[in-house]
Write an enzyme that holds these catalytic residues in place. Structure first.
Site, mmCIF file in Angstrom:
data_model
loop_
_atom_site.group_PDB
_atom_site.id
_atom_site.type_symbol
_atom_site.label_atom_id
_atom_site.label_comp_id
_atom_site.label_asym_id
_atom_site.label_seq_id
_atom_site.Cartn_x
_atom_site.Cartn_y
_atom_site.Cartn_z
ATOM 1 N N GLY A 34 105.597 23.324 -59.284
ATOM 2 C CA GLY A 34 104.569 24.209 -59.822
ATOM 3 C C GLY A 34 103.413 23.444 -60.443
ATOM 4 N N VAL A 74 109.006 18.874 -62.210
ATOM 5 C CA VAL A 74 109.010 18.903 -60.745
ATOM 6 C C VAL A 74 109.697 20.140 -60.175
ATOM 7 C CG1 VAL A 74 108.785 16.420 -60.459
ATOM 8 C CG2 VAL A 74 111.069 17.423 -60.637
ATOM 9 N N LYS A 75 109.957 21.139 -60.988
ATOM 10 C CA LYS A 75 110.566 22.364 -60.478
ATOM 11 C C LYS A 75 109.482 23.366 -60.032
ATOM 12 C CE LYS A 75 114.872 21.168 -61.265
ATOM 13 N NZ LYS A 75 114.970 19.781 -61.765
ATOM 14 N N LEU A 76 109.920 24.400 -59.297
ATOM 15 C CA LEU A 76 108.941 25.338 -58.726
ATOM 16 C C LEU A 76 108.081 26.002 -59.805
ATOM 17 C CD1 LEU A 76 107.750 26.807 -56.270
ATOM 18 C CD2 LEU A 76 109.526 28.531 -56.533
#
Ligand SMILES: *Cc1c(COP(=O)(O)O)cnc(C)c1O
Length: 404
Positions: A3, A185-187
């Site tokens: 994201g 680094v996650k959505l």
């Protein structure tokens, strides 16, 4: 998957709301905060977006797993069955509550093999923790049936699969508890943060207390709160929650881009002879964060990884050699390198389970490449990448299978 690629005006606006009041903490200061409650708002937004009964925000995905297990009463000596392929955080969290991680083989879904799970159950098993790796999902029907049959808890590590679904239900809302990570680094990101989702009010109430030193949050005065249970500090700040609020509202936009780019890559790579793909139990629910595929042999896979890298095509992960995602490289776990001393019995059990052979997983992971999907590619860029990847993969497989 990330994201952070699309950070912009919406995120800045939410953070500015908090900066205007200067109240950076999620609890208390009712008057001075001028009606700004970003963490509370985000918890409600997560419940609405994912169809969860209750949501507890925390400071990280790792903290979310720890909190979920504590609230479910998992502790000393309890065994938690989990996949040998996961991010190391799932293991850390089990250890943090005094329980014993029991890694077992994965199958071609690159998530828990239900047969391996069933074979690992002992009288000490308390929970099964499927990890929905790389944007796809575990075989939840089979795992739920095993959990029900043996009276075990089911905790979904959905940190890498935010927005994914299984037969119409959001990943993270299907087990007794589920967790999200909002790390960078996650959505969906809020820099650092996470969430526990549950449909059980009592489990939620315990999460709420555990993450704030045990505060029962029943009165208006924090100092006068009671502490029915011991807790720790896993609170999220209002600044982090503000970023998360903007990001969760953009989930649909992120998923649309991600799925489009993912299918462009998939539609091209599926024409490559000899390439096979990760089995997805419910393809409609895949988030498209990664496209995970297998070459026929480890040697070809290593050649392909090297060639993709040499051609400057980034984002192709070979987890088999990765220090953080596959048990083969977790020397700290296998050698018992702890900074602080563990109880002898706990250490003995951890070493016993961590030093098993994972031949079935090795045979799968040594042939697996996971290719990251960017939200920033336009269709032409995704197409160009797909074409280059297909050419390299075809060349590697042809070279290896053509007699000299
Ligand atoms: C990212 C991740 C976590 C931990 O999340 P953090 O917010 O980085 O602590 C846990 N499990 C999996 C599978 C993850 O990918």
């Amino acid at each position: 998957m990330p994201g952070y690629e699309l950070f912009g005006a919406q995120e800045r606006k939410e953070v500015n709301d908090v900066l205007e009041t200067g109240i950076l903490m999620r609890y208390g200061f009712d008057g001075a905060r001028n009606g700004v409650w970003k963490a509370k708002e985000l918890e409600q937004e997560i419940c609405n977006t994912f169809g969860a009964g209750y949501t507890q925000l925390v400071s990280s995905g790792t903290a979310a797993l720890t909190t979920a297990m504590a609230a479910l009463g998992i502790g000393a000596g309890d065994e938690v069955i989990m996949p040998a392929f996961t991010f190391v955080a799932s293991f850390e969290a089990v250890l943090s509550v005094g329980a014993i991680p029991v890694p077992v083989d994965i199958d071609d879904t690159i998530t828990l093999d239900p047969k391996a799970v069933e074979a690992a159950i002992t009288s000490r098993t308390r929970a099964i923790m499927p990890v929905h790796m790389c944007g796809g999902m575990a075989q939840l029907d089979e795992l739920k049936a095993i959990a029900a049959k043996h009276n075990l808890l089911l905790i979904e590590d959905a940190c890498q699969a935010i927005g994914g679904t299984y037969h119409g239900k959001h990943l993270g809302t299907i087990g007794d508890a589920g967790t999200f990570s909002f790390d960078f680094v996650k959505l969906i990101t809020c820099a650092e943060g996470g969430a526990v989702l549950t449909n059980n009010e009592e489990v939620y109430a315990k999460c709420d207390q555990y993450t704030d030193h045990g505060h029962d949050h029943k009165g208006k005065d924090r100092g006068a709160d009671l502490h029915p249970f011991l807790g720790y500090n896993y609170r999220i700040s209002e600044l982090h929650a503000a970023v998360g609020l903007a990001q969760v509202r953009r989930l649909g936009e992120f998923l649309t881009l991600q799925k489009r780019n993912h299918s462009i890559i998939y539609n091209t790579l599926k024409t490559v002879d000899g390439l096979t793909f990760r089995r997805i139990p419910d393809p409609a629910g895949d988030t498209g964060s990664f496209l995970s595929f297998f070459l026929p042999t480890e040697e070809m896979t290593r050649d392909a990884v090297a060639e993709l890298q040499a051609a400057g095509i980034g984002g192709n992960f070979y987890w088999y050699d990765n220090n953080w995602h596959y048990i083969r490289k977790w020397q700290h776990l296998q050698s018992g390198s702890w900074m602080n001393r563990l109880f002898d019995e706990q250490k003995k059990q951890i070493l016993h389970y961590s030093n098993q052979a994972f031949a079935q997983s090795d045979a799968i992971m040594s042939r697996c490449i996971s290719s990251l999907t960017s939200l920033l590619w336009d269709e032409a860029q995704a197409q160009e990448r797909a074409g280059k990847m297909a050419a390299i993969l075809t060349r590697v497989i042809t070279a290896a299978t053509t007699p000299a």
